[in-house]
Design a protein around this motif. Structure first.
Motif, PDB file in Angstrom:
ATOM      1  N   GLY A   1      18.399 -20.402  20.830  1.00  0.00           N
ATOM      2  CA  GLY A   1      18.175 -19.249  21.695  1.00  0.00           C
ATOM      3  C   GLY A   1      17.167 -19.543  22.780  1.00  0.00           C
ATOM      4  N   SER A   2      16.478 -18.483  23.235  1.00  0.00           N
ATOM      5  CA  SER A   2      15.485 -18.646  24.284  1.00  0.00           C
ATOM      6  C   SER A   2      14.348 -17.668  24.054  1.00  0.00           C
ATOM      7  N   TYR A   3      13.228 -17.909  24.733  1.00  0.00           N
ATOM      8  CA  TYR A   3      12.068 -17.033  24.601  1.00  0.00           C
ATOM      9  C   TYR A   3      11.261 -17.103  25.880  1.00  0.00           C
ATOM     10  N   THR A   4      10.215 -16.268  25.969  1.00  0.00           N
ATOM     11  CA  THR A   4       9.321 -16.284  27.116  1.00  0.00           C
ATOM     12  C   THR A   4       7.920 -15.927  26.648  1.00  0.00           C
ATOM     13  N   TYR A   5       7.036 -15.632  27.594  1.00  0.00           N
ATOM     14  CA  TYR A   5       5.643 -15.317  27.274  1.00  0.00           C
ATOM     15  C   TYR A   5       5.245 -13.993  27.909  1.00  0.00           C
ATOM     16  N   ASP A   6       4.316 -13.292  27.266  1.00  0.00           N
ATOM     17  CA  ASP A   6       3.753 -12.096  27.882  1.00  0.00           C
ATOM     18  C   ASP A   6       2.500 -12.494  28.660  1.00  0.00           C
ATOM     19  N   ARG A   7       1.810 -11.483  29.225  1.00  0.00           N
ATOM     20  CA  ARG A   7       0.646 -11.765  30.060  1.00  0.00           C
ATOM     21  C   ARG A   7      -0.503 -12.400  29.281  1.00  0.00           C
TER      22      ARG A   7
END
Length: 976
Positions: free
Chosen positions: A274-280
């Protein structure tokens, strides 16, 4: 070509058509004529001087007073209100997203293309403002220096040469001006943007005998930006998506808002599952492009950075003069210099792993073999490293990412364009024969500097990091370290260090130049006297040389800045032409023939590129009475291919296309299904998803190349016009009224066209012409952010395989008279477009675009367009209004056909715009004026991304509809 000021009322009214009548011009036209006032003049469409200003072709005139009454700082702004005009390829509101040409303003008669509209200044060609093209940038012509503009609609190549297939826009500069005028103006929109500043100084003097004169003009204009984020309808990324193929047509397409980009500043990272990202705060969170009921949007709003209107600043200098040696001979000159500065701005660059590692489809190694040892990239976080494996078979773990390069900044360009033109020559009379000889030199030079790009090779070096024995991290490649390589961290918001940013950033440049050289001579006069008048002829010879070059920086040329690959374009050609024209009077003051004349012309050209060309026209003028006149023309015009069409190497583009394979399954039986399944990538996609499915990155990630063709030949346009002019002076109640009606038809054979990408896709996958499959390249496998079978490249090339044409009717009506204590004038122009078609191949069916909004024509083409001008003058006070009507249009029938929707089933309603100007004469030499454009703040129709005719960043078609809204301006004119 100059018209003497002492034209009679009846003559000027015969020519007037298409634009606002101010009270001043209306009053002037009522002045009675005397026999001595009638002089020989020339009008656009003929090089023969005659005792009247009539034309056998439809001719429309815009006066200096009309320009002043509009408050326009650029001639294009006013010309676009005329119903004969189609949408220009370039304007302030449709050019922000282009790699070059931002802020350039061109004109397009009959919607047949800017290159088929010939722009002249005083009857002579003007240097182009578009590299590799012949289209003139209207920014380079000062509005305050114009005496009038004449529009000739219909083929005129026999008179003026190549490019006049759709018609001619002839700008006549002022002459015999005495004193000085100052025009200062300022304004803005009611949202506080689109600021406008204008200053014009015009000075002139004439000799005591009136035979010699000189004029100069200095102008300055500055128009501010309008940003997408400052208009509700364009502030958020959106996409028009089909939600139903049955039911109400109006509900078939609805905008998905937001439709954010999947290229986000914090990055999106892909692992095995899958995929992911980052928050602030740097925390790992799931990816959700547009958000959901339980997840916030992690995508990126590109509209925050885009512009609706390009800020433009111009300095203009113009001069002209005439020096009389004696009563019969004189020398003349015309000089123009303009300097234009424009800025364009779009969102930061969307970088994908395949931009950096194209050979592996974007698979980035997270570990390396160094001196026989396996070394991990320390910048890759544990969360990602633990979830990836070897995907390209080299024994090393790989990952994939997409990221918006917000640290690099927006993609911004500053372009400085300078246009210089000088024409000089001799003219005079020898034994009643008029002669003219001239030379002209014009050059446009553009220097563009851009930011927001990166050096792909440096970025690759910076991604490949290993531990530094001295502590910290360093770049893997030793040579790169010597060149200053700094490892780059792409994981999260603002994670790229200033040092790494400096290493990977790659400012761009683009230098364009266009050179035009002209020389020519002509003679005209009366060959012999006939019973109905003199047989008049004109003969001439012209030489023209065009040269153009466009050179980007080395990284851009090779595509190593992660953006469009733009190779240099250079080309030149010359042409020698000879022409002859004759006016033959047949009858005069005879029963049912107050006047009957024929007009004919022939031109032969010899091009260094396409060889010999021939153009001709024949027309008639028949006045059964003083009140009625019939006119008609038949013409064959030619257009030689321009430099871009001939010599342009493959240049990269990012087009919007609709994939005909979407929805195809393993057993479906639609038009495109068999050919779609034959592609291995498409079949792999079907096997995984059950049907061919595209993701948002697939839709937004299509690239392609545009190519020229050195084997092109000239295209040929056949045009016909038939019209009537009514000037019922013998009827007292209608003596101040003028009416014209003109039928037009233009067909272009062997049209030079770029094969439409959508047409290529349909021909390929319908099986109608498999040769078009060579224009399509698909991704063979699932790779990182890209689906198997998604279109990677959709290419196009130029050829003579096309055809274009249009047919319709123009109507105009004018009236001016005293009403109450003041004077009133009215003018209406209306165009009905019966058909506007094109076809990419001789064997293809015509694609009808009249009444549609279509990518084929690049804009909306209403069947019905009109403009109504009203003016009233009472003492020191004056008011004028312009009402512009654009009729209803439907979505392109070829677009609707992809969704099994009937033609004309989804439409966009008509739009009416109202402009007003109020004037007050403070004293005889000073006038104040206040203007309101789009006074009722009419909103543009929603033509959302994904629909034909959309202009990026505006969520409408900004070539036709006003995306800015209500705006005001105030000014003062002083005569000294």
């Amino acid at each position: 070509m100059m018209r003497e000021r002492a034209l009679s009322n009846s003559i000027r009214l015969l020519c007037l058509s298409g634009f606002a009548l101010t009270v001043q011009t209306a009053s002037a036209q009522q002045a009675p004529a005397t026999p001595d006032a009638i002089q020989t003049v020339q009008v656009t469409g003929s090089r023969i001087k005659s005792p009247n200003a009539d034309s056998p072709s439809p001719l429309q005139v815009l006066s200096a007073a009309d320009i002043a009454a509009s408050g326009a700082t650029n001639l294009q702004e006013l010309l676009q209100k005329n119903p004969t005009m189609g949408a220009p390829s370039l304007s302030r509101t449709n050019s922000n997203f282009l790699t070059s040409g931002g802020g350039t303003t061109t004109v397009n008669l009959r919607n047949l293309g800017d290159s088929r509209t010939l722009v002249l200044v005083n009857g002579r060609r003007f240097v182009s403002g578009v590299p590799g093209d012949t289209a003139v940038d209207m920014n380079t012509i000062p509005t305050d220096f114009i005496e009038r503009v004449e529009l000739l609609t219909g083929g005129a190549s026999a008179t003026y040469g190549s490019d006049a297939v759709a018609g001619v826009v002839n700008v006549i500069l002022k002459r015999n001006f005495n004193g000085m005028t100052i025009d200062a103006q300022g304004g803005k929109s009611d949202r506080g943007d689109d600021s406008k500043r204008k200053l014009g100084l015009t000075w002139g003097t004439t000799s005591a005998d009136g035979n010699s004169n000189i004029m100069t003009h200095f102008g300055y204009t500055k128009q501010g930006a309008v940003m997408s984020r400052d208009r509700d309808f364009a502030a958020v990324d959106q996409f028009s998506k089909m939600v139903a193929s049955t039911g109400e047509a109006a509900d078939a397409f609805v905008p998905t808002r937001p439709f954010y980009s999947s290229y986000a500043p914090q990055g999106r990272f892909f692992h095995d599952t899958g995929s992911y990202t980052y928050d602030r705060n740097g925390n790992v969170i799931p990816w959700s492009t547009n958000g959901s009921a339980t997840a916030a949007a992690t995508g990126f709003n590109r509209s925050d950075f885009r512009a609706i209107a390009v800020p433009t600043e111009r300095y203009l200098f113009a001069t002209s003069g005439n020096f009389a040696f004696n009563q019969d001979h004189s020398a003349f000159f015309e000089g123009t210099y303009s300097q234009t500065h424009v800025s364009t701005n779009i969102e930061p660059f969307p970088l994908a792993a395949e931009n950096i590692y194209p050979a592996t489809g974007g698979q980035i190694p997270a570990e390396f073999m160094v001196n026989g040892k396996l070394v991990r990239n320390p910048i890759v976080p544990n969360y990602l490293f633990d979830r990836i494996s070897d995907t390209d078979g080299d024994g090393l773990r790989d990952y994939y990412f997409t990221r918006r390069l917000s640290e690099v900044g927006s993609r911004h360009s500053d372009a400085d364009r300078g246009t210089f033109r000088l024409a000089t020559g001799l003219k005079g009379t020898v034994k009643d024969w008029n002669y003219e000889a001239f030379v002209s030199y014009g050059k446009t030079k553009e220097s563009q500097v851009s930011t927001g790009q990166v050096n792909v090779m440096n970025f690759r070096n910076a991604l490949e990091a290993i531990p530094n024995p001295a502590g910290g991290v360093m770049c893997l490649d030793a040579h790169a370290r010597e060149q200053g390589c700094v490892p780059i961290n792409v994981f999260g918001y603002n994670s790229i260090s200033p040092e790494a940013l400096k290493y990977v950033t790659a400012p761009g440049s683009l230098d364009n130049s266009i050179i035009q050289k002209l020389a020519g001579g002509s003679i005209s006069g009366d060959l012999l006297q006939m019973p109905a008048g003199p047989l008049s002829v004109a003969l001439g010879y012209e030489y023209r040389k065009e040269e153009s070059a466009s050179v980007a920086d080395p990284l851009t040329q090779s595509g190593l800045n992660a953006g469009n690959a733009i190779p240099p374009t250079y080309g030149k050609y010359d042409v020698r032409e000879a022409y002859v024209e004759a006016r033959i009077p047949l009858l005069k003051d005879a029963p049912f023939a107050k006047q009957l004349s024929l007009l004919t012309a022939y031109r032969h050209g010899d091009y260094s590129t396409v060889g010999k060309t021939n153009s001709w026209n024949a027309g008639f003028e028949w006045a059964p009475t003083n009140d009625i006149k019939l006119r008609g023309t038949k013409a064959v015009s030619t257009r030689a291919p321009n430099i871009n069409e001939l010599f342009s190497p493959p240049s990269q583009d990012f087009p919007s296309v609709t994939d005909p394979c979407v929805g195809v399954t393993a057993t479906s039986t639609g038009t495109y299904d068999v050919a779609c399944r034959a592609d291995p990538g498409v079949m792999a996609n079907i096997q995984r998803n059950g049907k061919f499915t595209l993701t948002q990155p697939d839709i937004q990630g299509v690239s392609g190349y545009n190519r020229g063709n050195p084997n092109l030949k000239a295209e040929k346009g056949k045009s016909s016009t038939v019209g009537i002019v009514l000037t019922p002076r013998s009827i007292p109640a209608l003596s101040k009224f003028t009416f014209t009606a003109d039928y037009f038809k233009i067909d272009i054979e062997d049209a030079i066209v770029s094969t439409p990408r959508q047409y290529s896709l349909e021909q390929c996958y319908s099986g109608a012409n498999p040769a078009f499959c060579a224009f399509v390249t698909r991704w063979p496998t699932f790779t990182g952010n890209t689906s198997a079978g998604a279109i990677r490249y959709s290419d196009t090339a130029v050829s003579n395989s096309g055809g274009k044409g249009t047919e319709g009717v123009d109507f105009t009506a004018s009236w001016a008279d005293r009403v109450g204590p003041g004077r009133m004038s009215a003018h209406m122009a209306y165009t009905y477009v019966k058909t506007l078609w094109d076809k990419p191949l001789p064997t293809a069916e015509k694609d009808e675009n009249a009444g549609e909004i279509s990518d084929a024509q690049g804009s909306a083409t209403p069947k019905h367009k009109a403009v109504l001008n009203l003016a009233y003058k009472w003492g020191a006070w004056g008011i004028s209004s312009t009402t512009t009507y654009n009729g209803k249009v439907a979505l392109d029938d070829q677009f609707l056909k992809q969704y099994d929707l009937p033609a004309r089933s989804i439409s966009i309603g008509s739009k009416v715009y109202n402009d007003f100007q109020f004037t007050y004469a403070l004293k005889k030499s000073t006038e104040l004026y206040l203007g309101i454009d789009n006074a009722f703040d009419v909103k543009p129709p929603p033509i959302i991304s994904g629909l034909p005719g959309n202009d990026t960043g505006t969520e409408t078609n900004a070539s036709v509809y006003d995306p800015i809204g209500r705006r005001y301006y105030f000014g003062v004119r002083v005569s000294l």
